[in-house]
Design a protein around this motif. Structure first.
Motif, PDB file in Angstrom:
ATOM      1  N   LEU A  41       0.828  -1.202   0.000  1.00 30.08           N
ATOM      2  CA  LEU A  41       0.000   0.000   0.000  1.00 30.08           C
ATOM      3  C   LEU A  41       0.868   1.260   0.000  1.00 30.08           C
ATOM      4  O   LEU A  41       0.617   2.199  -0.761  1.00 30.08           O
ATOM      5  CB  LEU A  41      -0.931   0.006   1.217  1.00 30.08           C
ATOM      6  N   THR A  42       1.889   1.276   0.820  1.00 32.69           N
ATOM      7  CA  THR A  42       2.771   2.441   0.878  1.00 32.69           C
ATOM      8  C   THR A  42       3.481   2.641  -0.452  1.00 32.69           C
ATOM      9  O   THR A  42       3.562   3.761  -0.962  1.00 32.69           O
ATOM     10  CB  THR A  42       3.794   2.302   2.022  1.00 32.69           C
ATOM     11  N   ARG A  52       2.473   1.663  -3.417  1.00 29.43           N
ATOM     12  CA  ARG A  52       1.473   2.097  -4.404  1.00 29.43           C
ATOM     13  C   ARG A  52       1.175   3.592  -4.246  1.00 29.43           C
ATOM     14  O   ARG A  52       1.129   4.339  -5.212  1.00 29.43           O
ATOM     15  CB  ARG A  52       0.181   1.300  -4.255  1.00 29.43           C
ATOM     16  N   ASN A  53       0.988   4.021  -3.009  1.00 32.99           N
ATOM     17  CA  ASN A  53       0.614   5.409  -2.764  1.00 32.99           C
ATOM     18  C   ASN A  53       1.784   6.386  -2.904  1.00 32.99           C
ATOM     19  O   ASN A  53       1.558   7.545  -3.262  1.00 32.99           O
ATOM     20  CB  ASN A  53       0.025   5.571  -1.355  1.00 32.99           C
ATOM     21  N   GLY A  88      -6.175   0.248   5.082  1.00 32.30           N
ATOM     22  CA  GLY A  88      -5.161   1.242   5.380  1.00 32.30           C
ATOM     23  C   GLY A  88      -4.498   0.981   6.707  1.00 32.30           C
ATOM     24  O   GLY A  88      -4.786  -0.018   7.377  1.00 32.30           O
ATOM     25  N   GLN A 109      -1.589   5.676   5.676  1.00 29.81           N
ATOM     26  CA  GLN A 109      -1.851   5.249   4.305  1.00 29.81           C
ATOM     27  C   GLN A 109      -3.241   4.643   4.225  1.00 29.81           C
ATOM     28  O   GLN A 109      -3.616   3.829   5.072  1.00 29.81           O
ATOM     29  CB  GLN A 109      -0.828   4.200   3.847  1.00 29.81           C
ATOM     30  N   SER A 163      -6.144   2.960   1.271  1.00 31.37           N
ATOM     31  CA  SER A 163      -6.336   2.450  -0.086  1.00 31.37           C
ATOM     32  C   SER A 163      -6.817   3.588  -0.977  1.00 31.37           C
ATOM     33  O   SER A 163      -7.621   4.423  -0.542  1.00 31.37           O
ATOM     34  CB  SER A 163      -7.352   1.318  -0.103  1.00 31.37           C
ATOM     35  N   PRO A 164      -6.347   3.629  -2.219  1.00 34.21           N
ATOM     36  CA  PRO A 164      -6.717   4.729  -3.118  1.00 34.21           C
ATOM     37  C   PRO A 164      -8.217   4.967  -3.247  1.00 34.21           C
ATOM     38  O   PRO A 164      -8.644   6.107  -3.385  1.00 34.21           O
ATOM     39  CB  PRO A 164      -6.094   4.316  -4.448  1.00 34.21           C
ATOM     40  N   PHE A 165      -9.043   3.925  -3.159  1.00 27.69           N
ATOM     41  CA  PHE A 165     -10.478   4.128  -3.312  1.00 27.69           C
ATOM     42  C   PHE A 165     -11.074   4.943  -2.164  1.00 27.69           C
ATOM     43  O   PHE A 165     -12.182   5.452  -2.270  1.00 27.69           O
ATOM     44  CB  PHE A 165     -11.235   2.809  -3.501  1.00 27.69           C
ATOM     45  N   HIS A 196      -9.351   7.644  -0.830  1.00 33.98           N
ATOM     46  CA  HIS A 196      -8.804   9.003  -0.867  1.00 33.98           C
ATOM     47  C   HIS A 196      -9.914  10.003  -1.157  1.00 33.98           C
ATOM     48  O   HIS A 196     -10.746   9.795  -2.038  1.00 33.98           O
ATOM     49  CB  HIS A 196      -7.703   9.118  -1.924  1.00 33.98           C
ATOM     50  N   ASN A 255       3.165  16.467  -1.512  1.00 35.25           N
ATOM     51  CA  ASN A 255       2.245  15.377  -1.203  1.00 35.25           C
ATOM     52  C   ASN A 255       0.832  15.965  -1.091  1.00 35.25           C
ATOM     53  O   ASN A 255       0.603  16.891  -0.324  1.00 35.25           O
ATOM     54  CB  ASN A 255       2.653  14.724   0.119  1.00 35.25           C
TER      55      ASN A 255
END
Length: 147
Positions: A19-20, A22-23, A60, A77, A79-81, A83, A112
């Motif tokens: 996850l980290t 990816r983000n 996360g 962190q 998950s992108p969904f 954000h 960031n």
């Protein structure tokens, strides 16, 4: 959106790593020349990590530690969904309330997108260094009792 927080265990390492990466990969490449797996491994301590869970699935994590200067947020962190859906704000606001008498610090890249969230919940920049920002949320003076 309803979520829960649970302590992390060693089995959560791979999830947190992926996850980290990816983000944050773009930011790491832009500022530090790339992703260094050994650095993530070295800094990962499940005792400092809380997992964010929704519907029984990890979505996360929050990593933080206490030291003689207060609280240091190592990583948040999601998950992108998630954000932009307010979960990060809610997690930070709960943390700020819980530790309202403490200095709470973090480091972030100057570009960031999460920087806006940190500023919105009360963090201020205390230092700029090589594309990173040191930020702090000062203790709530009204709630600090002199000893």
């Amino acid at each position: 959106m309803k979520y829960s927080i649970r302590p992390a265990c060693d089995a959560d390492y791979q999830y947190c790593y992926r996850l980290t990466k990816r983000n944050m990969l773009d930011l790491f490449c832009r500022h530090w020349g790339g992703w260094v797996p050994a650095e993530f491994r070295k800094g990962f301590n499940p005792d400092n990590v809380s997992m964010v869970v929704m519907h029984g699935r990890r979505v996360g994590y929050l990593s933080m530690k206490c030291d003689d200067q207060g609280i240091y947020i190592e990583n948040l962190q999601l998950s992108p969904f998630l954000h932009g859906r307010g979960i990060g704000t809610e997690i930070l606001e709960q943390l700020l309330k819980r530790y309202e008498r403490e200095f709470i610090r973090l480091t972030t890249f100057s570009d960031n997108p999460a920087r806006r969230l940190y500023e919105r919940v009360g963090f201020i920049i205390t230092e700029r260094r090589d594309g990173t920002l040191q930020m702090v949320r000062l203790p709530n003076k009204a709630n600090v009792v002199d000893g």
